[in-house]
Design a protein around this motif. Structure first.
Motif, short mmCIF file in Angstrom:
data_model
loop_
_atom_site.label_atom_id
_atom_site.label_comp_id
_atom_site.label_asym_id
_atom_site.label_seq_id
_atom_site.Cartn_x
_atom_site.Cartn_y
_atom_site.Cartn_z
N VAL A 1 -10.42 -3.41 7.75
CA VAL A 1 -9.28 -2.62 7.28
C VAL A 1 -9.65 -1.78 6.05
N ILE A 2 -9.05 -0.61 6.01
CA ILE A 2 -9.27 0.32 4.90
C ILE A 2 -7.90 0.72 4.37
N ARG A 3 -7.77 0.63 3.05
CA ARG A 3 -6.49 1.00 2.41
C ARG A 3 -6.74 2.25 1.57
N ALA A 4 -6.00 3.32 1.89
CA ALA A 4 -6.24 4.59 1.21
C ALA A 4 -4.99 5.03 0.45
N MET A 5 -5.20 5.72 -0.65
CA MET A 5 -4.10 6.28 -1.44
C MET A 5 -4.30 7.80 -1.54
N PRO A 6 -3.57 8.56 -0.70
CA PRO A 6 -3.65 10.02 -0.81
C PRO A 6 -2.69 10.52 -1.89
N THR B 1 -1.42 -4.18 0.83
CA THR B 1 -2.78 -4.64 0.51
C THR B 1 -3.63 -4.84 1.76
N LEU B 2 -4.93 -4.93 1.52
CA LEU B 2 -5.87 -5.21 2.62
C LEU B 2 -5.50 -6.54 3.28
N ALA B 3 -5.16 -7.54 2.45
CA ALA B 3 -4.82 -8.86 3.01
C ALA B 3 -3.57 -8.77 3.88
N ALA B 4 -2.57 -8.02 3.43
CA ALA B 4 -1.32 -7.89 4.21
C ALA B 4 -1.59 -7.16 5.52
N LEU B 5 -2.42 -6.13 5.48
CA LEU B 5 -2.75 -5.38 6.71
C LEU B 5 -3.49 -6.30 7.68
N SER B 6 -4.45 -7.02 7.13
CA SER B 6 -5.27 -7.90 7.93
C SER B 6 -4.41 -8.97 8.61
N ARG B 7 -3.49 -9.52 7.83
CA ARG B 7 -2.60 -10.56 8.33
C ARG B 7 -1.68 -10.02 9.42
N ALA B 8 -1.05 -8.86 9.13
CA ALA B 8 -0.06 -8.32 10.07
C ALA B 8 -0.69 -7.90 11.39
N LEU B 9 -1.96 -7.44 11.33
CA LEU B 9 -2.57 -6.89 12.54
C LEU B 9 -3.65 -7.80 13.11
N ASP B 10 -3.85 -8.93 12.45
CA ASP B 10 -4.81 -9.92 12.92
C ASP B 10 -6.20 -9.30 13.13
N PRO C 1 -9.91 -6.20 19.00
CA PRO C 1 -10.99 -6.79 18.18
C PRO C 1 -11.94 -5.74 17.60
N GLN C 2 -12.07 -4.57 18.27
CA GLN C 2 -13.02 -3.54 17.80
C GLN C 2 -12.35 -2.45 16.97
N THR C 3 -11.05 -2.59 16.70
CA THR C 3 -10.32 -1.49 16.05
C THR C 3 -10.50 -1.49 14.54
N LEU C 4 -10.84 -0.32 14.01
CA LEU C 4 -10.86 -0.13 12.56
C LEU C 4 -9.47 0.35 12.14
N VAL C 5 -8.88 -0.31 11.14
CA VAL C 5 -7.54 0.07 10.69
C VAL C 5 -7.63 0.84 9.37
N ILE C 6 -6.98 1.99 9.34
CA ILE C 6 -6.91 2.78 8.10
C ILE C 6 -5.43 2.94 7.76
N SER C 7 -5.04 2.51 6.56
CA SER C 7 -3.64 2.65 6.16
C SER C 7 -3.55 3.57 4.95
N THR D 1 -8.01 11.57 -2.00
CA THR D 1 -7.65 10.27 -1.42
C THR D 1 -8.68 9.25 -1.85
N ALA D 2 -8.23 8.22 -2.55
CA ALA D 2 -9.13 7.12 -2.91
C ALA D 2 -8.92 6.01 -1.88
N TYR D 3 -10.00 5.30 -1.56
CA TYR D 3 -9.82 4.21 -0.59
C TYR D 3 -10.67 3.01 -0.97
N VAL D 4 -10.22 1.85 -0.48
CA VAL D 4 -10.97 0.61 -0.66
C VAL D 4 -11.06 -0.03 0.72
N SER D 5 -12.16 -0.73 0.97
CA SER D 5 -12.36 -1.29 2.30
C SER D 5 -12.54 -2.80 2.22
#
Ligand SMILES: NC(=O)c1ccc[n+]([C@@H]2O[C@H](COP(=O)([O-])OP(=O)(O)OC[C@H]3O[C@@H](n4cnc5c(N)ncnc54)[C@H](OP(=O)(O)O)[C@@H]3O)[C@@H](O)[C@H]2O)c1
Length: 273
Positions: free
Chosen positions: A115-120, A102-111, A90-96, A131-135
């Motif tokens: 979540v942060i989605r980055a493009m290096p 997508t953020l929604a797919a990450l959120s769904r898969a990891l419950d 519950p306290q984990t920050l996810v960086i992909s 690296t650009a990122y969206v949170s």
């Protein structure tokens, strides 16, 4: 580092490996971080460094981390999801850094919702990338600060306001290194056509592209100013720029290329999601 987070990395290949090297260097300089890495085939060179630094590699039953970093190929995400879910509480920050997931797919898969989605990009492998990122909306300012610190080994880090723009980011900085490599290729090919030996042409083109890039990075001037500084009216550079800057010249080609890449990123995103 902001604090001493427990970081779990899944996938220590090109991008994940570059992150690990940067984090180990930060640890050597006194930065607090405990690291667990999951990767079935960690590169032997980096494995030795990780073992020296006390990194836990492929533990059978590691618990939730403060930060989970996903750096496997997008098509491997499903296979890596079991270890990812085990590292995500519950306290984990996810960086992909997985392209197109997508953020929604990450959120769904990891419950989880932080979540942060980055493009290096590929120069990130030598710490010279961007690296650009969206949170997600649930991320707090401290999460963004921590993510920026953890992504810093790949080079500069840029926040992006909305996820929709990640397709443009992908088309510009994600795919962009290929456009620059192509510039070196076509410059060398043109030099050959004008009579230069192929090897000399390749060396001149390569060094010119790399040197101009390094100069641009060091300078505070915009690219347009650096261009003007090497263009004397009526000179040789001007003669070339008259062609490159004509109505159907480089700007139009680049406009079409970036639009095509943006469109392709959208299509692939729909497939991955
Ligand atoms: N490289 C770039 O320039 C770049 C740019 C933008 C975004 N990205 C994104 O970054 C991500 C990683 O790309 P990369 O180039 O670093 O790929 P990579 O070099 O193939 O690294 C992925 C690593 O993950 C490992 N792996 C495979 N399955 C795994 C599993 N189930 N659990 C844990 N680890 C697993 C792979 O091992 P094996 O080799 O044994 O399969 C490999 O070491 C991708 O999602 C990509 O979209 C990369």
């Amino acid at each position: 580092m902001v604090e001493a987070p427990a970081v779990t990395l899944i996938g220590a290949g090109q991008m994940g490996g570059a992150l690990v090297r940067g984090w180990l260097a930060a640890v050597r300089c006194g930065g607090g971080l405990t690291l667990t890495v999951h990767d079935p085939a960690v590169d032997a060179g980096i494995l030795t460094d990780m073992e020296k630094a006390g990194v836990v590699v492929n533990p059978p039953d590691a618990g939730p981390a403060d930060v989970l970093v996903l750096a496997v190929k997008p098509q491997t995400f499903a296979a890596a999801a079991a270890s990812a879910r085990a590292a995500c509480g519950p306290q984990t920050l996810v960086i992909s850094v997985m392209a197109g997931v997508t953020l929604a797919a990450l959120s769904r898969a990891l419950d989880t919702d932080r979540v942060i989605r980055a493009m290096p990009n590929t120069p990130g492998q030598i710490g010279q990338g961007v690296t650009a990122y969206v949170s997600s909306a649930a991320c707090k300012p401290a999460d963004l600060a921590l993510a920026e610190q953890l992504l810093a080994p790949l080079g500069a880090v840029e926040p992006i306001p909305t996820e929709r723009l990640m397709d443009v980011v992908t088309a510009v900085s994600g795919s962009g290194p290929a456009y620059v490599f192509l510039l070196a290729e076509v410059l060398a090919a043109a030099a050959e056509k004008e009579g230069l030996d192929p090897d000399i042409a390749a060396r001149l083109a390569r060094r010119t592209v790399a040197g101009a890039g390094a100069l641009m990075l060091q300078s505070s001037e915009p690219a347009s100013q650096l261009r003007k500084a090497v263009t004397s009216p009526g000179g040789t550079t001007q003669a070339a720029l008259d062609i490159l800057m004509s109505a159907d010249g480089l700007a139009m080609l680049m406009r079409k290329a970036v639009a095509a890449a943006t469109q392709r990123s959208r299509e692939l995103g729909r497939g991955v999601d």
